[in-house]
Design an enzyme around this catalytic site. Sequence first.
Site: not given
Length: 186
Positions: A47, A94
């Site tokens: 991303e 994460h």
Amino acid sequence: MIRKNPSGDLPVIDESAYIDKTAIICGKVIIHENVFVGPYAVIRADEVDARGEMEPVVIGANSNIQDGVVIHSKSGAAVTIGTNTSIAHRSIVHGPCSVGNRVFIGFNSVLFNCRVGDGCVVRHNAVVDGCDLPPEFYVPSTTRIGPSTDLDSIRRVTPQASEFSEDVIRANVDLVRGYKRLQNEF
């Protein structure tokens, strides 16, 4: 499986690391020496932020990313796993996230938007979300640590917990050597 991300970044993996054939390593990932990446682990740096940029996911030397672990990051934020650190089975790391050196993250634990200091032990099924843990903290199983958690209520790592963490590191460094030898047999 080692593959590019949509931005064209390929992982950089030290030749001494062992990556299980069922693991997925995608994009801007840097894996240092003697790292063990177990079956079905996923480490993805794909991303980008609003400017189209991303920071890498970095796995430090002698660390282990065990079976079914997922490491990913939101909007290109950095994820750093220090040296001699264990991320145990089915945990999620994460980003943005920084995990220090000599850290143990237990089974099924979740780390998000946090920093975990050197020498911490986060036991099984724990969550650290939006909070920075100073070095040498011990998070018991099933505990949730967040921005409103009183860190004075968290105890320090015991010698027994440190010994367990060190034993897991030793076992996984041995696994790297053993599996690297076996790779030549198939």
